[in-house]
Design an enzyme around this catalytic site. Sequence first.
Site, PDB file in Angstrom:
ATOM      1  CE1 TYR A 170       2.025   0.158  -2.089  1.00 34.63           C
ATOM      2  CE2 TYR A 170       1.328  -1.983  -1.266  1.00 34.63           C
ATOM      3  CZ  TYR A 170       1.925  -0.743  -1.048  1.00 34.63           C
ATOM      4  OH  TYR A 170       2.422  -0.430   0.200  1.00 34.63           O
ATOM      5  CB  SER A 212       4.821  -3.233   1.502  1.00 37.20           C
ATOM      6  OG  SER A 212       3.591  -3.919   1.689  1.00 37.20           O
TER       7      SER A 212
HETATM    8  P1  NDP Z   1      -0.108   7.417   4.692  1.00 40.35           P
HETATM    9  O1  NDP Z   1      -1.034   7.617   3.542  1.00 40.35           O
HETATM   10  O2  NDP Z   1      -0.626   7.622   6.067  1.00 40.35           O
HETATM   11  O3  NDP Z   1       1.191   8.323   4.479  1.00 40.35           O
HETATM   12  C1  NDP Z   1       1.796   8.442   3.222  1.00 40.35           C
HETATM   13  C2  NDP Z   1       2.844   9.540   3.296  1.00 40.35           C
HETATM   14  O4  NDP Z   1       3.517   9.620   2.024  1.00 40.35           O
HETATM   15  C3  NDP Z   1       2.245  10.897   3.559  1.00 40.35           C
HETATM   16  O5  NDP Z   1       3.026  11.583   4.509  1.00 40.35           O
HETATM   17  C4  NDP Z   1       2.292  11.593   2.223  1.00 40.35           C
HETATM   18  O6  NDP Z   1       2.513  12.977   2.414  1.00 40.35           O
HETATM   19  C5  NDP Z   1       3.530  10.957   1.580  1.00 40.35           C
HETATM   20  N1  NDP Z   1       3.454  11.007   0.126  1.00 40.35           N
HETATM   21  C6  NDP Z   1       2.587  10.352  -0.664  1.00 40.35           C
HETATM   22  N2  NDP Z   1       2.792  10.691  -1.956  1.00 40.35           N
HETATM   23  C7  NDP Z   1       3.805  11.601  -1.950  1.00 40.35           C
HETATM   24  C8  NDP Z   1       4.468  12.325  -2.970  1.00 40.35           C
HETATM   25  N3  NDP Z   1       4.116  12.205  -4.270  1.00 40.35           N
HETATM   26  N4  NDP Z   1       5.484  13.159  -2.629  1.00 40.35           N
HETATM   27  C9  NDP Z   1       5.820  13.299  -1.339  1.00 40.35           C
HETATM   28  N5  NDP Z   1       5.256  12.637  -0.333  1.00 40.35           N
HETATM   29  C10 NDP Z   1       4.248  11.802  -0.633  1.00 40.35           C
HETATM   30  O7  NDP Z   1       0.444   5.929   4.525  1.00 40.35           O
HETATM   31  P2  NDP Z   1       1.447   5.036   5.409  1.00 40.35           P
HETATM   32  O8  NDP Z   1       2.038   5.790   6.509  1.00 40.35           O
HETATM   33  O9  NDP Z   1       0.744   3.780   5.704  1.00 40.35           O
HETATM   34  O10 NDP Z   1       2.540   4.722   4.290  1.00 40.35           O
HETATM   35  C11 NDP Z   1       3.905   5.041   4.426  1.00 40.35           C
HETATM   36  C12 NDP Z   1       4.718   3.998   3.682  1.00 40.35           C
HETATM   37  O11 NDP Z   1       4.473   2.722   4.271  1.00 40.35           O
HETATM   38  C13 NDP Z   1       4.368   3.861   2.206  1.00 40.35           C
HETATM   39  O12 NDP Z   1       5.561   3.669   1.480  1.00 40.35           O
HETATM   40  C14 NDP Z   1       3.502   2.607   2.173  1.00 40.35           C
HETATM   41  O13 NDP Z   1       3.564   1.963   0.917  1.00 40.35           O
HETATM   42  C15 NDP Z   1       4.178   1.794   3.252  1.00 40.35           C
HETATM   43  N6  NDP Z   1       3.364   0.718   3.822  1.00 40.35           N
HETATM   44  C16 NDP Z   1       2.113   0.964   4.339  1.00 40.35           C
HETATM   45  C17 NDP Z   1       1.364  -0.080   4.856  1.00 40.35           C
HETATM   46  C18 NDP Z   1      -0.034   0.098   5.353  1.00 40.35           C
HETATM   47  O14 NDP Z   1      -0.773  -0.902   5.440  1.00 40.35           O
HETATM   48  N7  NDP Z   1      -0.440   1.294   5.750  1.00 40.35           N
HETATM   49  C19 NDP Z   1       1.917  -1.441   4.915  1.00 40.35           C
HETATM   50  C20 NDP Z   1       3.226  -1.580   4.355  1.00 40.35           C
HETATM   51  C21 NDP Z   1       3.917  -0.528   3.849  1.00 40.35           C
HETATM   52  P3  NDP Z   1       1.815  14.166   1.606  1.00 40.35           P
HETATM   53  O15 NDP Z   1       0.490  13.669   1.121  1.00 40.35           O
HETATM   54  O16 NDP Z   1       1.738  15.291   2.587  1.00 40.35           O
HETATM   55  O17 NDP Z   1       2.789  14.456   0.505  1.00 40.35           O
HETATM   56  C1  8X3 Z   2       0.443  -2.182   2.515  1.00 40.25           C
HETATM   57  C2  8X3 Z   2      -0.023  -3.526   2.957  1.00 40.25           C
HETATM   58  O1  8X3 Z   2      -1.382  -5.568   2.270  1.00 40.25           O
HETATM   59  O2  8X3 Z   2      -2.243  -3.394   1.615  1.00 40.25           O
HETATM   60  O3  8X3 Z   2       1.693  -2.223   1.906  1.00 40.25           O
HETATM   61  O4  8X3 Z   2      -0.334  -4.315   0.510  1.00 40.25           O
HETATM   62  S1  8X3 Z   2      -1.029  -4.212   1.762  1.00 40.25           S
END
Ligand code: NDP
Ligand code: 8X3
Length: 251
Positions: free
Chosen positions: A152, A139
């Site tokens: 985080y 991220s």
């Molecule tokens: P979502 O919440 O849409 O998706 C998160 C995914 O992670 C889900 O598929 C969920 O599946 C899975 N997950 C969460 N906890 C667990 C667990 N304990 N075991 C297995 N699977 C898990 O978020 P994003 O798609 O945005 O996030 C994906 C990645 O991108 C993360 O690592 C996030 O930190 C990163 N990210 C996101 C940003 C944003 O602004 N959205 C920016 C930068 C990075 P399920 O609940 O079915 O297990």
């Molecule tokens: C997710 C983006 O700005 O919420 O990783 O940390 S931010």
Amino acid sequence: MKNKVALITGATSGIGRATAYEFAKHGIKLILCGRRQERLDTIKDALSKQTEIHTLNFDVRDKEAVFSAIEGLPEAFKQIDILINNAGNAHGLDPIETGNIDDWDAMLDINVKGLLYVSKAIIPQMTARQSGQIINIGSSAGKEVYPKGNVYCASKHAVVAVTEGMRIDLNPYGIKVGSVNPGLVETEFSQVRFKGEAVADGVYKGYKALQAEDVADVIYFAVSRPPHVNIADVLMFCTAQATATIVKKDI
Ligand code: NDP
Ligand code: 8X3
């Protein structure tokens, strides 16, 4: 890319799901992981015409479940060419002095330790074959700390460090390792971070945030480079975002 096998964690939503759709277009065989089986089934149904899909249901925090799921893969999916370590979330947005310990545990256990467990279960087959590619979804929070981001941001700084460590240690085996580090992406992320509270609805208002598909495009770009090219580290923002705290909004 046809006949390659990719394992994607966190494939039930957001960036992971969009990556599954993008990979399927190119005929990559998919192992889709998450805890919500219904969603895994729906995605499998949607993509099965394009490629072969296997689903795995486990919590990345549960190391025994991680290892047994990966060991139990059917023959056609046993050789994993591409690992996308994407599962993760933010839990809470609180100053350090009032932060919730359960939130801290969740972020470190999922975003860091979970990524390590899945990697540990897969890396030995890559080192044995002297090939493979790992992309860790970090991220912009792994590059820059922002107010109330504390744990985080720590978890995502750890992802950047683990990625660099993997790239160094796996260099003798010819394994590609890199990270894709997005800023604000409009997914379920904020619903999870704010536990469904109304504040989550405002996070992506007044500007066009990155969409999950934008990140999936970059991930596919990284996995489709020729053998001598490794995309090591990508930082990507929507145009409206300059830093964690500078976002040009129209409201
Ligand atoms: P979502 O919440 O849409 O998706 C998160 C995914 O992670 C889900 O598929 C969920 O599946 C899975 N997950 C969460 N906890 C667990 C667990 N304990 N075991 C297995 N699977 C898990 O978020 P994003 O798609 O945005 O996030 C994906 C990645 O991108 C993360 O690592 C996030 O930190 C990163 N990210 C996101 C940003 C944003 O602004 N959205 C920016 C930068 C990075 P399920 O609940 O079915 O297990
Ligand atoms: C997710 C983006 O700005 O919420 O990783 O940390 S931010």
